[in-house]
Design an enzyme around this catalytic site. Structure first.
Site, PDB file in Angstrom:
ATOM      1  CG  ASP A  18     -51.319 -33.266 -78.048  1.00 48.97           C
ATOM      2  OD1 ASP A  18     -50.749 -32.948 -79.113  1.00 48.97           O
ATOM      3  OD2 ASP A  18     -52.528 -33.082 -77.842  1.00 48.97           O
ATOM      4  CG  ASP A  37     -56.012 -30.782 -82.865  1.00 46.70           C
ATOM      5  OD1 ASP A  37     -55.884 -31.914 -82.381  1.00 46.70           O
ATOM      6  OD2 ASP A  37     -55.619 -29.755 -82.290  1.00 46.70           O
ATOM      7  CD  GLU A  46     -47.015 -29.744 -82.041  1.00 45.13           C
ATOM      8  OE1 GLU A  46     -47.560 -30.808 -82.372  1.00 45.13           O
ATOM      9  OE2 GLU A  46     -47.224 -29.200 -80.944  1.00 45.13           O
TER      10      GLU A  46
END
Length: 946
Positions: A527, A604, A530
């Site tokens: 996760d 999300d 980015e």
């Protein structure tokens, strides 16, 4: 200024909760120089003269590649040299690259004593491209003399033409004599060349012809970007004449058919689509705002043609879209004009001339790689939440799934399993014996996925961070020191996976002798790639940070997540010496090429009907953009779904390629067995339907891994000539099965409207109700039902015995569903392998083609495999796996009196098998069942219905 000519765009501003809650995103406007440049060109009209021209004397053509120099004349009269290459490939693709000579030769001066490289970053292809670069041997530069134009004929058999205009510089790409893609038709080409900053003072302070306010430094959210190389963005307009629909450039939440971004109408956006990987939680719906990943690949489609472009640039990128009546003089067509601009890097664009959707996706996949053939277990159902708080919690969930008869394959652990958020550790109080816990899971052949993010906690007595610092493997700030930012652990460093040595080190951390408590059945969730930085600008890393090789983060930002997943993928290949298995890695951040490495999810989302509905356009966009192994959090990550919403989401999620439920730590528990009647049994049936169809899903994954065929397919892909269906994005087909699915995404709905492009016929999956005319049909959809249709002409493999996990189905027999229609023929396929190794590369697999031929009234199974050294061994292993039933939907009425069918083959044996015929009732089609024909799934055989 009118919105159609606005030079502004939305950009996120960050507000931080001091207690380290997730950051809150606000939005402000900022000027974009390239958008303003385009506005100036548009307003100027015919009086505008593009400053870019190709120097004809510089043209050199050798073996499929044209090299030349484009000259840019500045407002001051200076000439900037821009090296140009146009390469033509055997695939029929073309590639245009425009560089800047002064930067390429490092003949610029960096400001602020920067440690960055001086060149434009040319490394995106090293990460994104893995094939398809065989230069054409037949491409030919035209010998015809045409003033101001050069032509290259290429593609099979020289059906494509690149018409290169010298002044102003532009290119038309033609197929079969018709123009399909145009570069710089509008004159928006703009390469910001290097120039020194001129310090002005006093009366000279405002003497400038351009707005330089964002050229040199830019402050945002408490951070200042030093921009040591000054302005360096690149831009180009790309026109698709005669094309009214464009698709792709994920990740965004809008419709599959991309909206216009100018015009000020209710059906257009007011901002361009943005590609800048960011941690955006509770994201907006129907928006061009940036999300977690970026695939700068766009397809344009019309009734008789599909073309595409791939903008190979990893910097922050924006895309404007405008549609207008066709310049081709055809009243029923539109032109789509797009404007692409990136903050830095090369202007590097691939052009695909189709002509079909399959052709475009295939050639794009040849370039960037096919989706990974995943481990079989990962195609099943995944149970996750933030967080299962202890071993006891995990095993309790595991036991209750069994008690309620709900199959699942994987349970997930989020952040809290670690010791104080230090990756490669376990909380010894909550998880005192993780190996024993996994042994319990393994009794049902279930797996564990754990979270490992790229930020490494900056703390004492933590070997991972000690090694990261001592080896210099962290990303650096602009001053060359290790970058310290804020994420879940607090103060953190980020591993720099552009560094090959850092990747080797990262791989070593996954060895079982280092990461105690991990096992061969522990898989990984990457996760926050980015990268997410809570105190960084726009919740990410400063653009002037420095990566391995001296490249600024601004150059590589959108590829950062790919490099991290690449490191983890390679780490999982061989954790135990001599034992090589297919990895499973889930990522949130992605770029073109990430599909080679694992699965992705949409981040999300919220527990709302709107987010459920939005998931399908998002996943279809991913699927046609080369990354089909994608899903959304079932139930919504944030919030509390109603029982109805959760039930409908499970029914929809059963048709996500990646099927996982997930929830925030503050939400109430919502495992399927907790919901109660009538919802739990309905959810159970939805999950069981997924497992029943696992053979079809796994076959679809195999096809995607070999040909790029999307796993879920939008209407325009399957029916590319039916204009009515081009914009439909709330129904889809599953692989090559003919299954048409229309999930319920509206509260209280008891029926859906489903669109059929042809007469089919189509049959209700569950009761064989017939739909046999094109157009919109109303289909009953009570809460207990998923609207699924069987399209005539297909054969679907299933396994009908419910088990606790997919691995326990390994030896189960198969059912073949043969769906007949007006023509009477049908075809399908089945792919099987061991589900976890790469032995299929040595022939350890079964690949069968099933054909029902109406003329001879026979069903046959034939071999599609290529034999290898392990073929015989695998066939022997699977020798007892058989076909136990054949279901024929739409069975001919002539079979009504038939009691037996002849079975031939499978070792030369001949026998008879029982046939049960069920006549049509009203709209419900006739159907028949062949019971236990005694045929091996891996053998050649024939069933005769005469």
């Amino acid at each position: 200024m009118d919105d159609a000519l606005r030079p502004t765009c939305a950009k996120a501003k960050l507000a931080m909760d001091p207690m380290l809650a997730h950051p809150v995103l606000l939005f402000v406007s900022c000027p974009l120089r390239q958008a303003a440049f385009a506005d100036t060109v548009t307003i100027s009209g015919s009086s505008w003269a593009s400053p870019y021209r190709l120097d004809p004397k510089s043209i050199k053509y050798t073996s499929g590649e044209l090299l030349a120099t484009v000259l840019k004349t500045t407002g001051a009269g200076d000439v900037v040299r821009l090296p140009l290459s146009i390469t033509f490939y055997e695939s029929g693709n073309a590639r245009v690259v425009l560089d800047e000579e002064q930067r390429r030769n490092s003949q610029i001066e960096l400001r602020h004593v920067s440690k960055a490289r001086k060149e434009r970053w040319n490394g995106a292809a090293d990460w994104a491209i893995v094939g398809g670069l065989e230069i054409s041997k037949s491409a030919e530069l035209s010998r015809e003399n045409e003033d101001g134009v050069s032509k290259v004929y290429y593609g099979p058999p020289k059906s494509n033409t690149a018409v290169i205009r010298h002044a102003p510089f532009g290119i038309e790409f033609m197929r079969d004599g018709e123009t399909h893609v145009i570069f710089n038709e509008q004159g928006f080409l703009n390469v910001e060349h290097w120039r020194p900053k001129i310090e002005r003072s006093g009366s000279d302070a405002n003497v400038t012809t351009e707005d330089e306010s964002t050229w040199w430094e830019e402050s945002f959210g408490g951070n200042t970007d030093s921009k040591p190389k000054g302005p360096e963005s690149v831009a180009l307009d790309i026109t698709f004449p005669g094309y009214g629909h464009v698709f792709g450039i994920p990740e965004h939440t809008g419709p599959l058919s991309l909206k216009e971004t100018r015009g000020g109408r209710d059906d257009t956006y007011s901002e361009p689509y943005r590609l800048y990987n960011s941690d955006v939680f509770e994201y907006e719906l129907d928006s061009p705002m940036t999300l977690y990943g970026a695939i700068p690949f766009m397809q344009a489609h019309r009734k008789d043609s599909t073309v595409g472009v791939f903008w190979l640039n990893a910097a922050e990128t924006w895309v404007d879209i405008v549609k207008s009546p066709s310049s081709l003089g055809k009243k029923d067509r539109k032109d789509t004009r797009t404007h692409w601009f990136s903050e830095s890097g090369l202007l590097d664009v691939f052009v695909f001339l189709g002509p079909s959707p399959k052709d475009v996706i295939k050639t794009y996949s040849d370039l960037t790689g096919y989706t990974q053939l995943p481990q079989h277990f990962s195609v099943g159902y995944h149970q996750c939440r933030w967080n299962y708080m202890s071993s006891e919690d995990v095993l309790d969930v595991n036991q209750k799934f069994d008690r309620f008869g709900i199959p699942y394959d994987v349970i997930w652990l989020d952040l809290e399993y670690t010791d104080d958020r230090k990756y490669f550790t376990w909380d010894s109080d909550k998880f005192p014996d993780p190996i024993s816990m996994q042994d319990q899971l393994n009794k049902r052949q279930r797996k564990l996925v754990t979270l490992i993010d790229p930020h490494i906690k900056n703390t004492n007595n933590y070997p991972v961070v000690d090694q990261l610092k001592s080896k210099g493997f962290g990303i650096k700030n602009k001053d060359g020191e290790i970058y310290d930012g804020w994420c879940w652990p607090g103060s953190s460093y980020w591993v720099d996976c552009f560094n090959p040595a850092a990747v080797e080190w990262w791989m070593s951390l996954f060895k079982h002798d280092f990461w105690k408590g991990s096992t061969p059945n522990t898989f990984i969730w990457n996760d926050m790639g980015e990268p997410s930085v809570f105190n960084g600008p726009e919740t990410t890393m400063p653009k002037d940070n420095i990566h391995h090789g001296g490249w600024e983060h601004r150059d590589v930002h959108n590829i950062n997540g790919l490099t991290f997943v690449n490191a983890t993928y390679n780490a999982l290949l061989e954790r135990t010496k001599g034992e090589i298995r297919r990895p499973f890695v889930l990522t949130r951040s992605f770029y073109s090429g990430s599909q080679r490495l694992g699965a992705v999810w949409t981040g999300d989302n919220l527990a709302t009907w709107g987010h459920l509905a939005a998931s399908f356009p998002m996943l279809l966009s991913m699927s046609i953009s080369g990354f089909p192994n994608a899903g959304a959090d079932v139930g919504g990550f944030f919030g509390a779904p109603s029982s109805e919403l959760l039930t409908r989401w499970y029914q929809a999620g059963a048709f996500y390629p990646f099927f996982r439920a997930h929830a925030h730590i503050d939400t109430r528990r919502r495992e399927p067995y907790l919901i109660g009647d009538p919802y739990t049994p309905i959810i159970t049936q939805a999950i069981r339907l997924r497992y029943q169809l696992l053979p079809a899903w796994y076959t679809a994954f195999h096809e995607a891994s070999k040909t790029g065929i999307p796993i879920i397919q939008p209407q325009f892909y399957v029916h590319p000539t039916d204009e009515t269906g081009f914009a439909i994005d709330d129904q889809f087909y599953v692989g090559g099965t003919g299954l048409l699915v229309k999930p319920v995404v509206t509260e209280g709905a008891t029926n859906v409207s489903i669109y059929l492009s042809n007469a089919g016929p189509y049959y209700d999956y569950f009761d064989y109700t017939t739909y046999s005319t094109p157009g919109v049909h109303s289909m009953a959809a009570p809460l207990s039902k998923i609207p699924v249709l069987l399209q005539a002409g297909y054969i679907i493999p299933r396994r009908d015995r419910p088990r606790r996990s997919s691995e326990l189905m390994k030896w189960d027999p198969f059912t073949l569903v043969v769906v007949l229609g007006h023509g009477g023929d049908a075809e399908g396929s089945l792919y099987l392998d061991d589900g976890h190794t790469f032995d299929y590369n040595s022939g350890a697999y079964i690949h069968r083609r099933f054909v029902f031929d109406a003329a001879s009234s026979t069903l046959t199974s034939s071999d599609l495999s290529t034999k290898g050294k392990l073929s015989a061994k695998f066939l022997g292993l699977m020798a007892k796996v058989r076909v136990e039933r054949v279901v024929i939907v739409g069975a001919p009425k002539e079979w009504a009196g038939m009691k037996k069918v002849a079975v031939e083959g499978d070792g030369g044996r001949g026998s008879m098998a029982e046939l049960l015929f069920h006549p049509a009732e009203g709209r419900r089609a006739a159907w028949a069942v062949v019971r236990d024909p005694g045929l091996r799934v891996g053998a050649d055989w024939r069933i005769s219905f005469r």
